[in-house]
Design an enzyme around this catalytic site. Structure first.
Site, PDB file in Angstrom:
ATOM      1  CE  LYS A  10       0.674   1.702   4.366  1.00 25.89           C
ATOM      2  NZ  LYS A  10       1.433   2.813   4.258  1.00 25.89           N
ATOM      3  N   GLY A 101       9.780  -0.504   4.286  1.00 22.27           N
ATOM      4  CA  GLY A 101       9.738   0.492   3.346  1.00 22.27           C
ATOM      5  C   GLY A 101       8.695   1.590   3.308  1.00 22.27           C
ATOM      6  N   GLY A 106       4.709  -6.100   5.917  1.00 25.83           N
ATOM      7  CA  GLY A 106       4.292  -6.688   7.198  1.00 25.83           C
ATOM      8  C   GLY A 106       2.864  -6.944   7.170  1.00 25.83           C
ATOM      9  CB  SER A 107       0.255  -4.547   7.059  1.00 27.20           C
ATOM     10  OG  SER A 107       0.580  -3.487   8.047  1.00 27.20           O
ATOM     11  CB  ALA A 108       1.243  -7.319   2.518  1.00 27.00           C
ATOM     12  CG  ASP A 140      -0.522   0.326   7.685  1.00 27.23           C
ATOM     13  OD1 ASP A 140      -1.404   1.594   7.799  1.00 27.23           O
ATOM     14  OD2 ASP A 140       0.680   0.498   7.507  1.00 27.23           O
TER      15      ASP A 140
HETATM   16  O1  C5P Z   1      -0.287  -0.197  14.266  1.00 25.04           O
HETATM   17  P1  C5P Z   1       1.433  -0.538  14.022  1.00 25.04           P
HETATM   18  O2  C5P Z   1       1.945  -1.613  14.916  1.00 25.04           O
HETATM   19  O3  C5P Z   1       1.675  -0.762  12.642  1.00 25.04           O
HETATM   20  O4  C5P Z   1       1.900   0.761  14.609  1.00 25.04           O
HETATM   21  C1  C5P Z   1       3.362   0.772  14.627  1.00 25.04           C
HETATM   22  C2  C5P Z   1       3.750   2.033  15.372  1.00 25.04           C
HETATM   23  O5  C5P Z   1       3.496   3.161  14.741  1.00 25.04           O
HETATM   24  C3  C5P Z   1       2.952   2.435  16.658  1.00 25.04           C
HETATM   25  O6  C5P Z   1       3.560   1.583  17.849  1.00 25.04           O
HETATM   26  C4  C5P Z   1       3.117   3.839  16.701  1.00 25.04           C
HETATM   27  O7  C5P Z   1       4.409   4.089  17.352  1.00 25.04           O
HETATM   28  C5  C5P Z   1       3.156   4.364  15.461  1.00 25.04           C
HETATM   29  N1  C5P Z   1       1.965   4.533  14.856  1.00 25.04           N
HETATM   30  C6  C5P Z   1       1.145   5.968  15.524  1.00 25.04           C
HETATM   31  N2  C5P Z   1      -0.003   6.200  14.803  1.00 25.04           N
HETATM   32  C7  C5P Z   1      -0.885   5.341  13.829  1.00 25.04           C
HETATM   33  C8  C5P Z   1      -0.192   4.191  13.541  1.00 25.04           C
HETATM   34  C9  C5P Z   1       1.069   3.848  14.062  1.00 25.04           C
HETATM   35  O8  C5P Z   1       1.790   6.584  16.100  1.00 25.04           O
HETATM   36  N3  C5P Z   1      -1.886   5.767  13.497  1.00 25.04           N
END
Ligand code: C5P
Length: 301
Positions: A10, A101, A106-108, A140
């Site tokens: 994405k 990147g 990882g989300s995929a 994501d």
């Molecule tokens: O949700 P995910 O594990 O992908 O997020 C990784 C990190 O990115 C979170 O721990 C946070 O530090 C940051 N993040 C954020 N706000 C978001 C998404 C991610 O601060 N909306």
């Protein structure tokens, strides 16, 4: 028996970030867009959770965990737990999405693992439950399930499709050195992003450009609040922006929290020209990709 599911990278056409929340996340108003770079995830029954990772050329695997902390294994455990089944699987991930990147590779993998194991084990998980499991795995991951073009709210996990009549072409230019998402959000806070207040909004101009399918309108409507923070951590990326503009891209924007840089092109021919011009400037991680493309889907069963 094995099941293979393909899931796309994405890119955020718009990434509006609001002030830091108490739970450590930032509220987002984003427009996600799935592009034609894919990871394939193959699952088969096993006595214990196992993961093996391979990749296309020019994709460094250094940062992909191969143990229980791999997000695809976490997805598998979450799905098994949700249904109360005591099963495990061997998960093979073949990466065509650059690692760390800003393309949500990882989300995929997590989304693909959810769909693949649901099919392998004939669990018939509802879409609602898959989306909720996905949201627990990462901001994501729900979008990686649905693909195409969608608005993301909350911390990114609340997704709703938006009309997109474009047949867009992009050139993605990767970087040898990854960027950690939390560090870019921290830089956003340090640069005062969290002091600005107010809820982020998706612009009407972007939604109109998507509905019309007009690349010149889209070029003027792309936006990413994480671009300046990412550039503050990685000033070297500015050169790639300049090179993309010189190569004739209609617009150049950081993907998510970076460091991959996306270049909007007029059509497939233009994308090949821009990709060729970037390669001629000695960039070796250059991919031309269409969008929108589908979310996680079964390819072999
Ligand atoms: O949700 P995910 O594990 O992908 O997020 C990784 C990190 O990115 C979170 O721990 C946070 O530090 C940051 N993040 C954020 N706000 C978001 C998404 C991610 O601060 N909306």
């Amino acid at each position: 028996m094995s099941v293979t599911v393909r899931a796309a990278a994405k890119f955020n056409l718009h990434l509006g970030v609001g002030p830091l929340r108490e739970d450590g996340y930032h509220p987002l108003a984003t427009v996600y867009h799935a592009i034609g770079l894919y990871d394939d995830v193959t699952v088969r029954d096993a006595a214990q959770w196992e993961v093996a990772v391979t990749a296309e050329d020019h994709i460094a695997l250094g940062e992909v965990p191969t143990g229980d902390d791999n997000i695809a294994v976490r997805a598998g455990r979450a799905l098994a737990g949700h249904h109360g089944v005591d099963r495990a699987a061997k998960i093979e991930i073949h990466k065509g999405i650059p690692v760390a990147g800003g393309l949500a590779g990882g989300s995929a993998d997590a989304a693909a693992a959810l769909v693949a194991l649901d099919r392998l084990w004939a669990l018939e998980t509802s879409d609602e439950d898959l989306l909720s499991l996905a949201a627990q795995l990462g901001s994501d991951v729900p979008f990686a399930l649905i693909g195409a073009t969608a608005i993301g709210g909350g911390r990114g996990e609340i997704v709703a499709p938006v009309p997109d009549n474009g047949a867009w072409w992009w050139v993605a230019v990767g970087n040898e050195q990854g960027l950690s998402t939390p560090s870019v959000y921290r830089a956003f806070d340090e640069l005062g992003g969290s002091d600005r207040g107010g809820d982020p909004q998706v612009s009407e101009g972007l939604l109109a450009a998507l509905a019309k399918g007009d690349p010149d309108l889209l070029a003027g409507a792309l936006a990413n609040d994480l671009q300046a923070p990412a550039l503050s951590l990685r000033p070297d990326l500015a050169q790639t922006f300049a090179d993309g503009e010189e190569a004739g891209a209609l617009a150049v924007q950081l993907s998510g929290s970076g460091p991959t840089i996306m270049m909007l092109c007029r059509d497939a021919t233009h994308a090949r020209e821009v990709a060729g011009a970037m390669q001629a400037k000695a960039y070796d991680r250059v991919w031309a990709a269409p969008g929108p493309v589908a979310g996680a889907h079964v390819v072999t069963y």
